[in-house]
Design an enzyme around this catalytic site. Structure first.
Site, short mmCIF file in Angstrom:
data_model
loop_
_atom_site.label_atom_id
_atom_site.label_comp_id
_atom_site.label_asym_id
_atom_site.label_seq_id
_atom_site.Cartn_x
_atom_site.Cartn_y
_atom_site.Cartn_z
N GLY A 155 2.53 -2.76 8.22
CA GLY A 155 2.90 -3.12 9.84
C GLY A 155 3.98 -3.55 10.01
O GLY A 155 5.09 -4.06 8.82
N GLU A 204 -6.48 -5.20 3.42
CA GLU A 204 -6.78 -6.57 2.52
C GLU A 204 -7.58 -6.35 1.40
O GLU A 204 -8.49 -7.49 1.27
CB GLU A 204 -6.54 -7.94 3.38
CG GLU A 204 -5.47 -7.96 4.26
CD GLU A 204 -4.32 -7.83 3.74
OE1 GLU A 204 -4.14 -8.36 2.29
OE2 GLU A 204 -3.19 -7.62 4.35
N THR A 247 0.95 -1.37 -0.04
CA THR A 247 -0.03 0.21 0.14
C THR A 247 0.69 1.32 -0.07
O THR A 247 2.00 1.25 0.71
CB THR A 247 -0.86 -0.08 1.33
OG1 THR A 247 -1.61 -1.10 1.27
CG2 THR A 247 -1.90 1.31 1.31
#
Lengths: 659, 659
Positions: A177, A421, A138
């Site tokens: 993350g 997701e 992303t």
């Protein structure tokens, strides 16, 4: 001692809770393993979540890293391995607040998309945490639309390297993350350019921090993206790349490769690059979506038999709030949905396993179906479960709003599952695209996957039910869902064709149908969920006690769906108004029946008090005492606030201590 | 400079934004005053909310107290008074993070329920913050059901005092704002006992902390209830009373009194004790519910014209996400609802003012209607707006989930409004009780309030609309809502009577109808909201440009409601399936029309950037730059986490800095 109001609920269970637990686990061996893992983890103070609700973002992160590192040690100690039977219970036992999930996705990406050589190099290092990986897909400006990613990787034939760049601010990687503060490496997705030609998005292993002192590598800008609605324990990060060079060998190359002379070679579908995402989409459902909704139901239902409020019968003791029809109508459909989606998870897992087997043989034929349904169910299940947790929270009134109830953090966390997701609307439209294709194929007499053969036979019909009991027949309601889904898909396909035939451009026509396409995709998934639930119940024949209550839950799941989407079933007269009244009556009749077993039904989920971490949801039902005890531990009660001396004291009337 | 993608949206507005702003404010004088207040507050660094998203609960509390105290000074400086025109804009300008709201409810309670003597004693002290008050009604074991409160106040005739006690843990006061750490006094609600007889719940002024050193008074246990989903700035508290004595004069006695000899005297309805709550319910809608949803729409809509994602037309630049039908369908109905409820607020305010005038003349006749509709609209508006904010948040994808978007805190705060000041389901059932009574009365030919006269004429009918344009007629859709509400109320009344006639006890019968009763109450409120919106548009005749776009929004609000509750309109054939298709077509047609004016429509709300406090929603549309800038300020980026040295360093492969 257990609060008598909750104890009495357990004495009247219509089935054996232990048997249901074992069945849900898939056998007594699994239950034993799960409990052993939970026991081992919860008895280890390093994994304690006791102060979690009082911690700052920095403290949560530190605790999560501590736990992740300690987990390595623990696994070694306990003899648990990634391929062992214990592995799948560890995350559930930790109850989520642990770092390095993205590190595992880093590992999974390399395992799935890397060549044997790449696997041999990186996996051992990563498995021992000698490096910490992340998964950088992303960007600030691009999420679900991967083709639009702006990071570039230009192949430099002279040095046999890729040069990675973040050409503008919107191209900065954002959200990954473990990247903000922990990761030393990442799998970065970038547009591959060879001699000026773009070959689309590919994954590259990039080192971002020194292994010696954790300083940022040359050309790297990275950091933490700051506070979020939840996930305080995760260091979601940003990353900008300025002429960062990685060797040719760092492009993951199981399915494609850039050869030394710059030749680009591919084996199999380019879509395979997104396969990690498909696999993550399915595996997240269990731990991140279904377990949380099961927990929320456990907390809210237990609380609702301890909480007494208002008079139901004049002159009697105040009633348990679960005895009110409105409270039943809030919670019990969520409980039924928790079971329904627990079973859907098995359905998807099977579809995935079958597809994966084929892919390993380089057969990609099942990929479109897997992609369509993993997308659709990801959207439907996350959406439904997010609402369910919110309903549970609100059904606990004020106390549900306290962090100490455990519900707010379940909610703020599960909400993210609607977004990460793959954004849900986009996913539904991908499902819809597949369904429309299948509908066209089926209408033309071409073969379609078994899950959608019903699309060949959509026609006007009426429901044969004659009285409210007929609506407790799985055939009747499954048929209703099937008809409804078929009608929505066919009528949207018709609208689409009409628009195109009337001269609207294809992409505009598609856009003008998307609200209805998303509805159609949801309807298909809802139909499959009902059908799958009914099938699961049918297979339970050997266990009569459990089958009976599961049948009630299946009926409730199905009828609640009809009751709350009445328009879709009434629209073409498949159900008449009178039949809808029967549905409503049967639906409302089920509530007090299931209510009797509500506590045993959540007890069977077998969550420990530590895992629930809720002042409202503990097994013993001592709600008020626990709320009071926990509140006293809050840092806000540790000392008098400086605000008193600074701001209040100068104002207050202090001539007298008492007025 | 403004991002060209958002600038272009403003060039094509079909109306004057400034004129709409002024009209919404109710005149140019108000707009001027509001802007002056906002300017004065926002230019004062003491009121800054710059670091709010990074603060701990303790820091938020301290800042809120600082602001509350500074506000006293500021008001004096600026010459703003509680009766001045500026007053109503202050809270909006502060954007919520300020302490002592409950102190103001303390003041309001005494003003409304206290005798002249009590007002003379307490109000001046409270107004100067020489004491800090709170409002202690809710207990650990009791919320909305006030009759069940367990705190006792026993009149001691010998000392002319009330002795207050918390007889058990569930009787502990729990949740009152400003009580955990700030308040010196509170209005505590307790069951009044005189010579062994219980007279029900009454309000008593109780001192809880010393004015000299802020220590707890004898017999008082109090503290903060710990972390919540939001409201970190408020010290919601707990309070236990152990034989706490207050003088006879401390029972609020405008409407009832205990005389020195123990005689209990009442003037007027006992319900008047709850009047503070009714007044709070109405006044919270504007600041706590409608303003937040307007802000959420502003943020999400502005972001949606800056965010470009995916190809809409093949080969063209990626499209603004607001150009996708699904995004329009998420956001524009929320925008229409924000307007609808903005107008409902006026409707309720008028109802309240009229009732209050009568009450001051000791005429309580309008109280039931005010109570019923303030309850129902509190429930419907808070529920609707909470969903709306969640939709806005999710419509912004991942970035909406960052606290920096401003949306998570809007959501977690507005969610509480569904619970506090009366749990929504309970409130809807109170509305339903009133509606059923009115329906019975109307059916028997007795007079009913004008708002429910339609209940006299419920009968089977069909909608006369012939094509999709007919559904843009306010008469057509208002009529449809009226019919639908009437049908739900009458059919539920019939079910209730059937059950009772078949021998079910009254309270059981009521319970078995509550799911449908709550639906009926919602339907009535929805009908009134549509009717009130249409009426508001009609009155706008002099301002053609604004009227046109308001008419579109009114149509959208109405048709969205029919589209998403289709079952209720199809059930008895009032609408046919073909007519529902017309509704859907008209509804979807409205989306691109309103989309053109979406940015001007939120600009007209006239929120400053500071007030939005959102990296996504600023006027200039520089979304990505701002997200990056703000993220860098996060405390998580201030230093390397101790987690590195402690946990990561020992693990990482440090033979080489680079792999």
């Amino acid at each position: 001692t257990v609060n008598p109001d909750i104890a009495s609920e357990r004495q009247t269970a219509s089935f054996s809770v232990e048997k249901l637990t074992v069945w849900l686990d898939g056998g007594v061996e699994n239950t034993r393993t799960r409990r052993a893992v939970v026991e081992a983890i919860e008895s280890d103070p390093e994994f304690s979540r006791e102060n979690q609700y009082f911690q700052s973002q920095n403290e949560r992160y530190e605790a999560a890293v501590r736990k992740a590192v300690h987990l390595q040690k623990k696994m070694h100690e306990m003899g648990w391995t990634e391929n062992g039977p214990e592995y799948k219970y560890i995350y559930r036992a930790l109850a989520g607040d642990v770092a390095f999930l993205l590190h595992h996705i880093f590992i999974r990406s390399i395992s799935m998309l890397g060549s044997d050589k790449q696997i041999a190099k990186w996996i051992p290092l990563a498995s021992r945490c000698q490096l910490i990986g992340s998964y950088a897909q992303t960007e600030l400006g691009h999420g679900t639309y991967l083709q639009g990613l702006e990071t570039t990787a230009v192949f430099d034939i002279t040095t046999q390297e890729f040069i990675l760049n973040t050409p503008k601010i919107s191209a900065m990687k954002w959200w990954p993350g473990d990247m903000g503060r922990s990761a030393t490496h990442t799998v970065a997705f970038a547009q591959l350019y060879i001699q000026g030609k773009c070959y689309g998005v590919h994954p590259f292993i990039v080192q971002i921090r020194s292994l010696r002192d954790h300083s940022l590598c040359p050309g790297i800008t990275a950091g933490d993206i700051g506070p979020k609605m939840n996930f305080e324990h995760v260091d979601n990060g940003f990353l900008a790349l300025q002429s960062v060079r990685v060797p040719r060998e760092n492009m993951l190359s199981k399915f494609c490769e850039v050869q030394p002379d710059g030749t680009y070679v591919r084996w199999g579908s380019q879509k395979i690059n997104y396969f990690t995402m498909t696999s993550v989409r399915i595996s997240l459902l269990s731990d991140e979506v279904i377990v949380p909704v099961m927990k929320a139901c456990t907390i809210a239902i237990r609380y609702s038999v301890v909480r007494r409020q208002s008079e139901l019968k004049p002159g009697e003791q105040e009633a348990k709030i679960l005895d009110y029809q409105t409270q039943q109508e809030k919670l019990l459909p969520q409980l039924a949905a928790a079971y329904a989606f627990y079973f859907i998870n098995d359905y998807l897992q099977e579809l995935f396993d079958n597809t994966y087997k084929e892919i390993q043989k380089k057969n990609f034929d099942m990929l479109p179906e897997l992609h369509a349904f993993s997308s659709g169910f990801k959207a439907v299940v996350t959406q439904h479960c997010t609402s369910a947790v919110e309903i549970c929270l609100r059904a606990c009134g004020g106390h549900g709003y306290s962090l100490l109830s455990g519900l707010p953090s379940l909610y703020t966390k599960i909400l993210a599952s609607c977004i990460y997701e793959g954004e849900n609307t986009i996913l539904l439209l991908q499902t819809a695209r597949f369904l429309i294709k299948c509908f066209m194929a089926a209408s033309a007499g071409q073969p379609v996957p078994p899950s959608v053969t019903y699309l060949a036979a959509v026609k006007p019909r009426r429901c044969p039910a004659k009285n409210k009991l007929d609506f407790l027949s799985p055939d009747i309601y499954t048929e209703a869902y099937q008809h409804m889904a078929g009608r929505l898909i066919s009528s949207t396909a018709a609208k689409l064709q009409d628009l195109i035939q009337s001269g609207v451009k294809k992409h505009d026509a598609w856009n003008q149908c998307t609200v209805q396409l998303a509805q159609a995709a949801k309807a298909h998934c809802h139909y499959i969920a009902v059908k799958n639930f009914a099938k699961t119940v049918e297979k339970l024949q050997t266990q009569a006690g459990i089958q009976k209550i599961m049948k009630h839950l299946c009926d409730l799941f199905a009828l609640h769906g009809i009751f709350s989407n009445a328009g879709a079933f009434l629209h073409d007269g498949y159900l008449s108004g009178a039949q809808m009244d029967m549905v409503t009556a049967s639906y409302l009749d089920l509530l007090p029946i299931i209510r009797k077993d509500a506590v045993p039904l959540v007890d069977a989920f077998d969550f420990t008090d530590k895992s629930l971490n809720s002042a409202l949801g503990s097994y013993d039902g001592h709600v008020y005492q626990r709320l009071y005890e926990w509140a006293q531990k809050s840092p806000t009660n540790k000392q008098m606030s400086p605000a008193y001396e600074k701001y209040l004291k100068p104002l207050l009337h202090n001539k007298l201590s008492k007025l």
